[in-house]
Design an enzyme around this catalytic site. Structure first.
Site, short mmCIF file in Angstrom:
data_model
loop_
_atom_site.label_atom_id
_atom_site.label_comp_id
_atom_site.label_asym_id
_atom_site.label_seq_id
_atom_site.Cartn_x
_atom_site.Cartn_y
_atom_site.Cartn_z
CE LYS A 1 12.70 -39.61 -48.73
NZ LYS A 1 12.29 -40.86 -47.75
CD GLU B 1 7.59 -49.23 -47.67
OE1 GLU B 1 8.60 -49.01 -47.40
OE2 GLU B 1 7.37 -47.92 -47.66
CG HIS C 1 11.72 -42.73 -53.35
ND1 HIS C 1 12.51 -42.33 -53.15
CD2 HIS C 1 11.39 -43.62 -52.28
CE1 HIS C 1 13.13 -42.68 -51.93
NE2 HIS C 1 11.95 -43.28 -51.00
CE LYS D 1 6.16 -46.82 -44.76
NZ LYS D 1 7.16 -46.64 -44.89
#
Ligand code: BG6
Length: 476
Positions: free
Chosen positions: A142, A210, A234, A328
């Site tokens: 990807k 994350e 995902h 994030k």
């Protein structure tokens, strides 16, 4: 299908190859999973000889593969050869083809872990020198485009040289053992399937948090954003695995047929059903980190967080929201799926507060499956006091002694052997992009810009409100 005799790795000096691909191949070799004849031809732009490339690979393995898994590294390095190649000019491909044919005439598996802007030129180069012939298969890392149109362009270019049965689109989440375990849980047990529908499930949550920020790919990330970087691939794959119907068999055709039906049934996201965010400086994982703009060195409207209330418009999922969030600089690194069941229709326990059952499937870093149940609180008080208790299974404990594999070990092995089950089919990618493009154009029409959140938080407060409006709280 015959196992490939040669694996050709494009982008072999790049980050993914060094951190994941070469260590994964070495680990497979250590366990005797690569057949004896397999040769690995590595290519990248830099000029160097086999010895110099092997040194690079040795270093990468030393850094990224734990010692006990390495096996005979020198024997593994002996499989590697190197060919410098400029992906945009034809010359290199002929030298590459000569090198591949030197090693034999068996099937070739090619893996492109290069910038997608090079895909079309590379595929043309491969076709021109005949490396797409026989049973040659191609793996594509990807991102496959940045919207439906660009992904179609890539897919068309690929299709001109490789038939779909020989195209392996990577979504590394499908290579994760814990993601495959989702399929095992759903379809290897009788107890979930009868309850797996709108009648018994109130909502589903999928979180991919994350703690990292921009890392070393500021420019790429800034052009991409969380929606395209994480949701398009995902998270939609996780959603498809949760929501799909029972495939007839566990093979590529049947599994992907069921997933694509889910992706096509995704309802366009309505106004107010998505929230975007961008982190500001703050305390994250015990240290003070800069905000996104500071890290990037300029102002930007790119989202580092997104939350979406999604709906799958079919019989099974009528009225069941799927809350998705990813970002994030979240408080922790966690990927999990929460299945919130409905309350019992009628309680016979006067005065006792019953909490509806919840199944939490931890994908990473903890691999556990927790089912909350109501149980009697011990004691002699009048009536029955009940409390929620967890039925908790830690997968590493339950399956102790068994090695968990890196996602790329599975995927590279399947590419070499030609098994497409854990790869994404063209119609899936295009259905994913179609849904994502509509979200982006809605943001554009509404002039939506990301709300801020301090690093170390679960996104802007609007993301909490998105769920709370429905009386739902995000699982902590
Ligand atoms: C990649 C994204 O596809 O997945 C990255 O481009 C992200 O931004 C990564 O960090 C997450 O993968 P994992 O396996 O660490 O969850």
């Amino acid at each position: 299908k015959a196992a490939a005799e040669t694996l050709v790795l494009f982008g072999a000096t790049g980050d993914l190859a060094q951190r994941m691909l070469l260590p994964s191949l070495c680990a497979l070799d250590a366990d005797g999973l690569l057949h004896e004849q397999l040769r690995i031809v590595c290519t990248a732009r830099s000029e160097m000889d086999d010895a110099a490339f092997r040194n690079l690979a040795r270093e990468a393995i030393g850094k990224f593969l734990p010692e006990p898994r390495r096996g005979d590294v020198e024997a593994f390095l002996g499989r590697l050869t190197y060919q410098a190649l400029d992906a945009t000019t034809p010359e290199g491909y002929h030298a590459l083809a000569d090198k591949v044919r030197q090693d034999g005439n068996g099937d070739v598996a090619i893996f492109l872990s290069t910038a997608p802007s090079l895909f079309e030129a590379t595929i043309k180069g491969l076709a021109d020198c005949g490396l797409n012939g026989n049973g040659a298969r191609i793996g594509l890392e990807k991102p496959l485009g940045h919207d439906l149109a660009s992904s179609r362009d890539i897919n068309d270019a690929v299709a001109a040289a490789f038939p779909e049965e020989r195209v392996f689109r990577i979504d590394h989440y499908l290579g994760k053992e814990t993601v495959q375990n989702l399929i095992a849980l759903r379809f290897g047990n009788i107890m979930f399937e009868p309850l797996w529908n709108a009648q018994h499930i109130e909502h589903v949550q999928i979180t991919v948090g994350e703690t990292v920020g921009l890392e070393s790919r500021a420019e790429f990330y800034d052009q991409t954003g969380a929606l395209r970087d994480m949701v398009q691939n995902h998270m939609l794959q996780l959603l498809a695995l949760v929501a799909m119907e029972l495939p007839v068999t566990f093979d590529a055709g049947a599994v992907r047929d069921e997933k694509v039906k889910v992706l096509r049934a995704l309802r366009p996201v309505a106004a107010g059903e998505s929230v975007t965010g961008q982190y500001r400086g703050g305390a994250s994982s015990g240290k003070i980190v800069p905000g996104y703009d500071e890290e990037l060195g300029k102002d930007s409207d790119t989202e580092t967080f997104v939350a979406i209330k999604a709906h799958v418009d079919n019989w099974r999922w009528k009225g069941v929201p799927f809350y998705l969030r990813t970002g994030k600089r979240m408080p922790e690194r966690v990927t999990e799926i929460v299945i919130q069941f409905r309350p019992v229709p009628h309680s016979i326990f006067a005065g006792a507060k019953l909490k509806a059952n919840r199944l939490v499937i931890g994908i990473q870093p903890e691999e556990d499956v927790t089912l909350t149940l109501m149980a009697k609180v011990p004691g002699l008080g009048q009536g029955m006091a009940l409390r929620e208790i967890p039925l908790d299974i830690s997968m590493p404990d339950a399956l102790s002694g068994l090695e968990r594999r890196m996602a790329y070990e599975r995927l590279l092995l399947d590419l070499i052997h030609g098994d497409q089950t854990l790869f994404v089919r063209r119609d899936e990618v295009e259905a994913q992009w179609a849904w994502i493009d509509r979200i982006r154009s809605r943001w554009h029409e509404e002039g939506l810009t990301p709300k801020t959140y301090s690093a170390g938080n679960w996104g802007p407060s609007a993301a909490i409100a998105l769920a709370e409006r429905d009386g739902v709280s995000w699982h902590e």
